[in-house]
Design an enzyme around this catalytic site. Structure first.
Site, short mmCIF file in Angstrom:
data_model
loop_
_atom_site.label_atom_id
_atom_site.label_comp_id
_atom_site.label_asym_id
_atom_site.label_seq_id
_atom_site.Cartn_x
_atom_site.Cartn_y
_atom_site.Cartn_z
CD GLU A 88 -30.71 85.24 12.82
OE1 GLU A 88 -30.38 86.45 12.80
OE2 GLU A 88 -30.51 84.50 13.79
CB CYS A 107 -29.07 91.88 7.82
SG CYS A 107 -27.93 90.59 8.39
#
Length: 551
Positions: free
Chosen positions: A292, A326
């Site tokens: 990720e 993010c």
């Protein structure tokens, strides 16, 4: 998820009966657990820990439903009983306001936990699959089943088989007599490495799936969030089974040593540069990974939209956690006409959210450290500051900032911002915006705001990203029913809800055959013949049923 790292003193939560760095006495150092010197001490400081967890997993302890549920419930108690400590740690480490900390660190993690507890019994069940071998007596139209005809003629069969005659149609279906299913197997011993910007949820969220899937796990909190790291290392082992779960505290150099060990799955959240290091280490043992990594998430605003709503939703998504998420919109693409409308609306939204002086607002966060502060502040030289721009290094404060006249070549467009700065890049049309997006690495999310569904559909169809959200920001990641993950440089793999369970699960294809009716196997045994090839192919073929229609 972009992160940078420092190098603290290494350490780890020890398991009962073991010393950090010591492997079991009968370990010969094989299977990627580290070699042994003449004194029986592993050269790798984490080999003994991994070996003990592997022994626990091989014992089958983590496989029963009751055990998994008990560990998940214990994790839930940790979140509940340590809630205040988690909020305080988030405030100290990242300057995260209580509302944002409770939403991102507590609520989202509990949602994952409860989703698993509510559905684990169903997720774990063997999944029956279709069996395509010899669909005798059906699907052949006017023609008889080839195997039925073959057996009816008694080719190579004894009198008992010949006597079945025309009644074989409902019986002789080869794998139809057997059991074919997908077994949901745990991988084994997994490693979960968390980031600094959401240090609880992005560590424990994957752990929920690892536990639910029946694995043992080593979890490594970010070394940059000292208070959260300490809370995890000292608190979590009191709730979870220490034979099967361990917390390791380590910097980048020590983590490299940890990665030398053989794990059965690695889940990493962090920067693309560290993601490459993790993937290279995993390749040494052919270990599967989820990465990720985050990315520069574009946000296209069309000329047909509710400007005030757009401004509020974009400002919230960009300045949430002081921009250190993010999935935050990294930059806006719009026409100059829309920019003129958007600027006063953004100014109004920022004032509404954080007051005339955001520095004094209890709802606006701070940059997590000096290194990050200096990196983000240097990006303010791009374009022209239209809103905000104030900084205070001592307070690690950077005001909610909007930049205009930004060029694609400016420094702020060359890296993920991870801070409270929103650049606006002017484009002439939706086609130019799409080209701009597609000429760059694929992001973790693409956002589009438009009252015209055709524009939304156009952006969705012609771009590629980990996720997509129209007319809002961040909200797609809250749904446990949606997969969350990147593509290309923004990541590899997906999780959330059942997708997390699936990530940590090996789907094992199983066929359980009947020991009887050996006569049915004669077709596939030597000596072969062209006639038999035709019969076997006809009996085993998966037929094309025609075209399908997407609704």
């Amino acid at each position: 998820m972009e992160t940078s790292s420092v190098f603290p003193e290494p350490g780890m939560q020890q398991l009962p009966g073991s010393r950090a760095g010591n492997a079991p006495e009968d370990d010969d150092g094989g299977d990627g657990k580290g070699s042994m010197d003449g004194n029986g001490v592993s050269e790798n400081p984490y080999a003994g820990l991994v070996a003990l967890l592997r022994a626990a997993w091989l014992s089958g302890k983590t496989r029963p439903l009751e055990y998994r549920v008990a560990q998940l419930e214990a994790l839930g108690r940790f979140l509940e009983e340590k809630k205040q400590e988690i909020l305080e740690a988030a405030a100290l480490d990242v300057g995260k306001p209580p509302f944002e900390a409770e939403l991102t660190e507590i609520l989202l993690c509990k949602n994952e936990l409860h989703e698993a507890l509510n559905n684990l019994c169903q997720w774990m069940k063997d999944e029956p699959v279709e069996r395509n071998m010899v669909r005798a007596g059906r699907g052949w139209g006017k023609d008889p089943c080839p195997v039925q005809s073959w057996l009816g003629r008694g080719m190579g069969m004894g009198p008992a088989v010949k006597s079945w005659g025309p009644h074989v149609g409902g019986v002789l279906q080869a794998t139809r007599l057997d059991s074919a299913f997908i077994r949901k197997d745990p991988y084994g011993v997994v490693l979960i490495i968390g980031p600094w910007n959401c240090p609880v949820n992005l560590l424990l969220g994957p752990l929920v799936g690892a536990i639910a899937a029946g694995n043992c796990a080593v979890i490594k909190p970010s070394e940059m969030t000292k208070n959260t790291e300490k809370l995890m290392a000292e608190g979590l082992p009191s709730y979870l089974d220490r034979d099967c779960f361990a917390v390791v505290t380590a910097g980048v150099q020590e983590t490299s040593r940890l990665l030398e060990n053989k794990f059965d799955y690695i889940f990493f959240t962090g920067s693309p540069s560290m993601g490459r290091v993790v993937m290279a280490a995993a390749a040494q043992h052919l270990t599967p990974v989820t990465l990720e990594l985050g990315g520069k998430n574009p946000c296209y605003v069309s000329d047909t939209c509710d400007v005030r709503s757009v401004a509020r939703r974009v400002a919230w998504g960009r300045f949430f956690n002081a921009g250190q998420t993010c999935v935050a919109p990294d930059y806006v693409l719009c026409t100059l006409e829309m920019q003129e409308k958007l600027m006063p609306a953004l100014r109004e939204a920022i004032t509404e959210f954080y007051g005339s002086n955001p520095r004094e607002s209890p709802d606006f966060g701070r940059i997590m450290g000096q290194k990050e502060f200096q990196r983000i502040r240097a990006l303010l030289c791009s374009g022209r500051v239209a809103i905000g721009g104030q900084t205070d290094e001592k307070d690690l404060y950077i005001a909610p900032t909007v930049l205009v006249d930004v060029q694609p070549s400016d420094p702020i467009m060359q890296e993920v911002i991870l801070g409270p700065i929103l650049p606006i890049v002017a484009v002439a049309s939706v086609d130019e915006a799409i080209d701009f997006i597609n000429n760059r690495e694929r992001p973790l999310a693409v956002y589009v705001f438009s009252s015209d569904d055709k524009v939304v559909a156009q952006v969705l169809e012609r771009t590629s990203s980990g996720g997509f959200c129209s007319n809002d920001t961040l909200m797609h990641m809250i749904l446990t029913s949606l997969p969350f993950g990147g593509i290309g440089c923004s990541g590899l793999g997906k999780y959330h809800g059942k997708f997390t369970f699936d990530t940590f699960t090996h789907q094992r294809g199983c066929l359980h055959r009947n020991m009887g009716l050996e006569a049915l196997n004669a077709l596939r045994y030597p000596p072969y013949s062209k006639h038999r090839v035709g019969i076997v192919c006809a009996a085993s073929r998966v037929k094309h049923k025609g075209s399908c229609t997407l609704l």
